[in-house]
Design an enzyme around this catalytic site. Structure first.
Site, PDB file in Angstrom:
ATOM      1  N   GLU A 272      34.992 -18.828   3.057  1.00 26.67           N
ATOM      2  CA  GLU A 272      33.703 -19.453   3.328  1.00 26.67           C
ATOM      3  C   GLU A 272      33.961 -20.796   4.014  1.00 26.67           C
ATOM      4  OE1 GLU A 272      29.512 -20.178   1.039  1.00 26.67           O
ATOM      5  OE2 GLU A 272      31.331 -20.773  -0.010  1.00 26.67           O
TER       6      GLU A 272
ATOM      7  N   ASP B 247      29.609 -37.046 -11.086  1.00 24.73           N
ATOM      8  CA  ASP B 247      30.456 -36.011 -10.504  1.00 24.73           C
ATOM      9  C   ASP B 247      30.713 -34.906 -11.523  1.00 24.73           C
ATOM     10  OD1 ASP B 247      32.249 -37.210 -12.258  1.00 24.73           O
ATOM     11  OD2 ASP B 247      33.448 -38.144 -10.675  1.00 24.73           O
TER      12      ASP B 247
ATOM     13  N   GLU C  37      25.120 -19.294  -8.817  1.00 25.52           N
ATOM     14  CA  GLU C  37      24.910 -18.909  -7.424  1.00 25.52           C
ATOM     15  C   GLU C  37      26.019 -19.589  -6.643  1.00 25.52           C
ATOM     16  OE1 GLU C  37      24.348 -19.421  -3.778  1.00 25.52           O
ATOM     17  OE2 GLU C  37      22.455 -20.430  -4.212  1.00 25.52           O
TER      18      GLU C  37
ATOM     19  N   PRO D 174      33.638 -33.886 -13.163  1.00 23.05           N
ATOM     20  CA  PRO D 174      34.358 -34.240 -14.390  1.00 23.05           C
ATOM     21  C   PRO D 174      33.567 -35.164 -15.311  1.00 23.05           C
ATOM     22  CG  PRO D 174      35.792 -34.425 -12.469  1.00 23.05           C
ATOM     23  CD  PRO D 174      34.412 -34.213 -11.948  1.00 23.05           C
ATOM     24  N   GLY D 175      32.830 -36.116 -14.748  1.00 20.26           N
ATOM     25  CA  GLY D 175      32.141 -37.099 -15.578  1.00 20.26           C
ATOM     26  C   GLY D 175      30.865 -36.602 -16.217  1.00 20.26           C
ATOM     27  N   VAL D 176      30.126 -35.748 -15.510  1.00 18.87           N
ATOM     28  CA  VAL D 176      28.822 -35.280 -16.005  1.00 18.87           C
ATOM     29  C   VAL D 176      28.767 -33.757 -16.104  1.00 18.87           C
ATOM     30  CG1 VAL D 176      26.335 -35.231 -15.561  1.00 18.87           C
ATOM     31  CG2 VAL D 176      27.639 -37.317 -15.121  1.00 18.87           C
ATOM     32  N   GLY D 177      29.239 -33.063 -15.067  1.00 14.85           N
ATOM     33  CA  GLY D 177      29.155 -31.600 -15.074  1.00 14.85           C
ATOM     34  C   GLY D 177      29.864 -30.967 -16.248  1.00 14.85           C
TER      35      GLY D 177
ATOM     36  N   CYS E  97      24.971 -21.251   1.770  1.00 13.61           N
ATOM     37  CA  CYS E  97      25.786 -20.269   1.050  1.00 13.61           C
ATOM     38  C   CYS E  97      25.493 -18.852   1.500  1.00 13.61           C
ATOM     39  CB  CYS E  97      25.561 -20.416  -0.454  1.00 13.61           C
ATOM     40  SG  CYS E  97      23.839 -20.391  -0.945  1.00 13.61           S
TER      41      CYS E  97
ATOM     42  N   LYS F 156      21.752 -32.459 -12.999  1.00  9.15           N
ATOM     43  CA  LYS F 156      22.798 -33.240 -12.332  1.00  9.15           C
ATOM     44  C   LYS F 156      22.801 -32.853 -10.861  1.00  9.15           C
ATOM     45  CE  LYS F 156      27.044 -32.702 -11.171  1.00  9.15           C
ATOM     46  NZ  LYS F 156      27.092 -33.525  -9.923  1.00  9.15           N
TER      47      LYS F 156
END
Length: 481
Positions: free
Chosen positions: A381, A205, A248, A207-210, A282, A173
């Site tokens: 960050e 996104d 990560e 909620p839909g896939v993750g 990052c 994803k």
């Protein structure tokens, strides 16, 4: 780059499985603030299909020989090179990376990780005899790979290539903010002959896939790169299945500039590096630590270095393009204002867009001095082109400040005395610590503390995709002795 309205599942490009509930998101060019495409938002139904395809392909792909997998990866290498221009163009349009960066280091990172994976795979010890016992490293299974928008090819490469090399199958994803690099990557693997179902891609996104991907009962491990907040949610979703999760996450990494004759040059180098990729890295060395007694010298060097950072249209010859989105722009602006409100000394930059750039998510390259490590700009960050300079009294004080953070992803020690730099580097509590900006594709990359767990890059990136099996009595005791 056009629209990304199909998913790559089981070796075919397919429309969303649930058209009545499917929707799309606009993909915005951050340099123009105009819509440059659309991306379909997948659902749990699409995740189910992709995971089923990966599960179905695992039995055969996991049993392929090392030689077979090397051949496939070499084919990928050939096609990747042919499509490098398309990849670079996608990164410039969708995330605002300057063309020189997109076509150079951004695309080059993916190529470098692929070459390193091939090199390591040739001699990787998948089996080891210990007396009468055989210790075997076996592919873990179906892997969910969730990647961010800031270094799309790097983050895809450090997950997909080790997974392929170790015999795993996967569902990727990519970020919905910059989706085209993921689509082109899927086209590369398809053209290279990666067997159907081994690699699958579902746009969408969190909620839909993750969420359905990280919680799916047929997923054996999740590799996630992104924010701490999202990483915690991924871990929660994965926990009921007791699946492996590697993360990560964020960073607020220190750059300790030692007290020697190269101080001004090292400060300038650190400023320029911080502004690369518009600070959206990052592992960015966003906290520069300099000897308090030489703060004026450091500030002068920083101010001069910032003056050389050109900002503008990423299709042109500039150092910095925009940040990737309106949300990112607003966050960075708020934190710059926060630094001003906290009483930090604004050395360069500040709020608002650079002169002559009324449109686009452009941020002024910004440096603060007079910063204490308890300020928000020293602890949060920012993920933008904002550097804070903090003074230290001696080396022990520098190390104390460096480690006074909830993060532990990266660090750097800059100085002419190599022995002194080595001693300081050993004391920094972070997973990737360079000396004078050293770089190595084979070095383990990953974090301590809230910067995550697990390691990527080189041979260390293989281990998270492998299970360890002990086969006792593999050989009779007499023969083993």
């Amino acid at each position: 780059m056009g629209d990304n309205l199909e998913f790559y599942i089981g070796g075919e490009w397919t429309a969303p499985a649930d058209p009545e509930r499917s929707r799309t998101l606009d993909v915005v060019n951050p340099a123009t603030e105009e819509v440059c495409g659309k991306v379909a938002v997948g659902s749990a139904a699409d995740v189910d299909l992709a995971v089923a395809a990966a599960r179905g392909a695992f039995a055969s792909w996991s049993r392929t020989s090392v030689a077979d997998r090397i051949e496939v990866l070499r084919n990928v290498q050939e096609v990747y090179q042919k499509r490098s221009g398309d990849l670079g163009a996608a990164l410039t349009e969708e995330m605002g990376a300057p063309a020189s960066l997109a076509n150079g280091f951004q695309v080059g990172l993916g190529a470098g990780h692929l070459a390193k994976a091939i090199e390591i795979l040739q001699d990787f010890p998948f089996e080891e005899r210990r007396g009468a016992t055989l210790v075997v490293k076996e592919p873990i299974g179906v892997c969910a790979l969730i990647t961010p928008w800031n270094w799309p090819l790097n983050q895809i490469a450090v997950k997909v290539f080790p997974a392929l090399a170790t015999g795993c199958t996967m569902v990727l994803k990519p970020s919905e903010i910059a989706p085209s690099a993921g689509r082109i990557f899927a086209e590369i693997l398809d053209a290279a002959g990666v067997p159907a179902g081994v690699f699958n891609l579902v746009h969408g996104d969190g909620p839909g896939v993750g969420a359905p991907l990280s919680s799916h009962p047929d997923v054996d491990m999740v590799s996630f790169t992104g924010s701490v907040r999202a990483g915690v949610e991924v871990a929660k979703n994965a926990a009921p299945g007791v699946k492996r999760v590697t993360q990560e996450l964020g960073g607020k990494s220190p750059n300790i500039v030692l007290d020697d004759a190269d101080l001004a040059a090292n400060v300038a180098s650190g400023v320029t590096a911080m502004m690369g990729n518009s600070g959206q890295t990052c592992s960015a060395l966003s906290r520069m630590l300099v000897p308090r007694a030489r703060m004026d010298e450091a500030v002068a060097a920083a101010r001069e270095a910032v003056a050389g950072v050109t900002v503008g249209d990423p299709a042109g010859d500039v150092v910095m393009g925009p940040v990737a989105s309106r949300a990112q722009f607003d966050k960075v602006q708020a934190l710059i204002q926060k630094g001003i409100d906290e009483g930090a000394v604004l050395v360069a930059g500040g709020t608002g867009r650079p002169d002559g750039l009324p449109t686009g998510f452009y941020v002024k390259p910004t440096v603060f001095a007079g910063v204490t490590n308890d300020m928000a700009i020293a602890r949060e960050e920012i993920f933008g082109p904002v550097l804070v300079i903090i003074g230290y009294d001696d080396v022990d004080h520098a190390v104390e400040i460096a480690n006074d953070t909830e993060y532990g992803l990266a660090g750097n020690v800059a100085g002419a005395d190599l022995d002194a730099a080595r001693a300081v580097a050993r004391r920094i509590r972070a997973g990737w610590v360079s000396i004078n900006d050293g770089f190595d594709f084979g070095c383990p990359f990953g974090g301590y503390k809230k910067s995550g767990n697990g390691r990527e890059w080189g041979e260390f990136g293989f281990h998270d995709y492998l299970e360890t099996k002990g086969v006792l009595g593999y050989e009779p005791e007499e023969a083993a002795s």
